[in-house]
Design an enzyme around this catalytic site. Structure first.
Site, PDB file in Angstrom:
ATOM      1  CG  HIS A 216       5.298 -16.516  -9.280  1.00  0.00           C
ATOM      2  ND1 HIS A 216       5.842 -15.256  -9.372  1.00  0.00           N
ATOM      3  CD2 HIS A 216       5.579 -16.937  -8.024  1.00  0.00           C
ATOM      4  CE1 HIS A 216       6.413 -14.922  -8.235  1.00  0.00           C
ATOM      5  NE2 HIS A 216       6.272 -15.926  -7.386  1.00  0.00           N
ATOM      6  NE  ARG A 265       3.813 -14.454  -5.555  1.00  0.00           N
ATOM      7  CZ  ARG A 265       3.322 -14.293  -4.343  1.00  0.00           C
ATOM      8  NH1 ARG A 265       2.182 -13.634  -4.176  1.00  0.00           N
ATOM      9  NH2 ARG A 265       3.957 -14.777  -3.290  1.00  0.00           N
ATOM     10  CD  GLU A 320       7.753 -17.958  -1.673  1.00  0.00           C
ATOM     11  OE1 GLU A 320       8.026 -19.081  -1.193  1.00  0.00           O
ATOM     12  OE2 GLU A 320       8.450 -17.397  -2.545  1.00  0.00           O
ATOM     13  CG  HIS A 389       4.829 -19.185  -4.830  1.00  0.00           C
ATOM     14  ND1 HIS A 389       4.379 -17.953  -5.237  1.00  0.00           N
ATOM     15  CD2 HIS A 389       3.718 -19.958  -4.662  1.00  0.00           C
ATOM     16  CE1 HIS A 389       3.055 -17.970  -5.309  1.00  0.00           C
ATOM     17  NE2 HIS A 389       2.636 -19.175  -4.964  1.00  0.00           N
TER      18      HIS A 389
END
Length: 466
Positions: A216, A265, A320, A389
């Site tokens: 991202h 995100r 993440e 991530h």
């Protein structure tokens, strides 16, 4: 005298004779002498074992009580009658007590049936989390597989839509394809993807598929150098621009299905990147719940429009790494305060931060989902973009590129820069990103991609079939 209602908790008793008698007796016994007289008669009456009629007529009872008030010589008889009527009142009150007791029993049973069933589960989760924290502080060994599994179940609940087990209920390739069809994307009904040329489905054993990995863009907490982990923060202004530029880099690579984490995100990055794609497709998030009405409402009814949609599948397994008690703290200040142990928490493969996940734990959930859901779709010729991530992509690249733990912890992954792989015969090969009109690079990665660009340059709306 009208019938009187005697109210007890949640019970009503109607007894005109007993109630009227009790009221009359109350007015009669205001005189201490008469109270003594009635009390003596009551005691005498209880000692006798003679038949009596406690259910004497209401009019007679009231009349005789009135006679007692006026000092009638028949007061003793009236008192005996009053005692009988009071016993009747006592009997009805006893019945009422039984009814109240039954109601209380029902209330207790109802509480037992509706007792919160998650109390024991929450306690178990607390115990497992305490074990993880003990491992992070070095007071225990590396968490067992069962501990990791329970911790990941906790993350399922955390990122769920209000109920366990997870946000993404698309846990198999078939479920992913079924969700695409339910959304109106009939091009997924055959089960086969368009292949690496992005236009015509072919035998994947010879044709293969494409895979693009993309971290991202910069988030608002990346900008402030804070531990982000699973805190759901959006992209910064720079991150939005990085996502757009990354989309230009992958614009010439066929993509027909997108996977993101459950965090905003990564989803923002995927949508912004696909907005720059040559296929001019609209990215749509697949509904992943179980409400039939919501499934129907989220469907695209136009077959022509549906051909120009690219589905986005959200999966918490691609989240993440969870940084536990470090989330929200500045990385540099935390390192200054705690020293080298912070670097160990960040870069060690097996040691998790307090209350968080190690990279090893992250790798287990990421790789398992990829092997179970995403790779079988690529086996069928589907071209995949994964927007995720830094640590979840490290874990994925560890599997794709066959890296060991020492290699993966030192791997740097830039924000908003796509990484391109060609998948064929069950193997992945890293390739340069093809050039576009805006991004220079090596273009002729394969004949299929050359054909794809040629078709995209001359494509009319609505004819792109992937």
């Amino acid at each position: 005298m009208a019938a009187t209602t005697v109210r007890l908790p949640r019970v009503e008793i109607r007894s005109s004779v007993a109630a009227d008698t009790a009221a009359a007796l109350g007015r009669t016994l205001r005189s201490p002498a008469r109270r003594r007289n009635v009390t003596a008669c009551s005691q005498d009456y209880r000692k006798r074992d003679e038949p009596r009629n406690p259910r004497a007529g209401k009019a007679s009872a009231i009349s005789q009580v009135s006679g007692l008030r006026s000092g009638s010589p028949e007061g003793v008889d009236e008192s005996r009658l009053i005692v009988g009527l009071l016993e009747e009142l006592h009997s009805e009150l006893a019945k009422s007590r039984d009814e109240v007791a039954e109601l209380r029993k029902e209330v207790i049973e109802l509480k037992d049936r509706t007792r919160d069933p998650s109390v024991d589960w929450i306690q178990a989760e607390r115990e497992k989390l305490a074990e993880l924290q003990a491992c992070a502080r070095g007071s225990s060994s590396v968490p067992s597989q069962s501990t990791v599994q329970v911790f990941n179940e906790k993350e399922r609940f955390r990122w769920g839509d209000g109920e366990a087990p997870s946000l993404s209920r698309l846990e198999s390739p078939k479920q992913v394809l079924d969700a695409c069809i339910a959304a109106g994307l009939e091009q997924f009904r055959s089960g086969y993807g368009p292949g690496p040329d992005g236009v015509a489905g072919t035998d994947c054993d010879t044709a293969g598929a494409n895979l693009v990995l993309m971290r991202h863009g910069e988030s608002m907490w990346n900008k402030e150098n804070l531990f982000t982990g699973c805190v759901d923060v959006p992209l910064s202004r720079k991150g939005i621009q990085e996502a757009v530029e990354g989309g230009k880099r992958l614009a010439a690579i066929p993509v027909d299905i997108v996977f993101t984490s459950a965090l905003a995100r990564s989803q923002m990055t995927a949508m912004l990147a696909m907005s720059e794609h040559r296929g001019r497709k609209t990215p749509v998030v697949l509904y992943t719940g179980s409400d039939p009405r919501a499934v129907a409402w989220s469907k695209c009814e136009s077959a022509r429009t549906a051909k120009r949609l690219v589905p986005i599948v959200r999966a918490y397994q691609l989240n993440e790494r969870m940084y536990g008690e470090l989330q929200g703290y500045n990385k540099d200040k935390t390192a200054d305060r705690y020293g080298d142990v912070v670097f160990q928490w960040r870069r060690s493969y097996e040691v998790p931060p307090p209350g968080g996940e190690s990279l090893q734990m992250t790798a287990e959930r990421v790789q398992s989902y990829f092997k179970r859901v995403i790779q079988p779709l690529m086996d069928s010729g589907h071209n995949v973009l994964i927007s995720a991530h830094a640590n979840s992509l490290r874990a994925l690249m560890m599997y794709i590129e066959d890296l060991d733990a020492d290699d993966i912890v030192s791997l740097k992954i830039s924000t908003g820069v796509p990484m391109f792989y060609r998948y064929q015969g069950g193997k992945f090969e890293r390739k340069p990103v093809p050039q576009t009109d805006n991004i220079p690079g090596v273009y002729a990665v394969s004949p299929e991609l050359a054909r794809y660009r040629s078709i995209m340059d001359t494509l009319h709306d609505g004819t792109y079939s992937s």
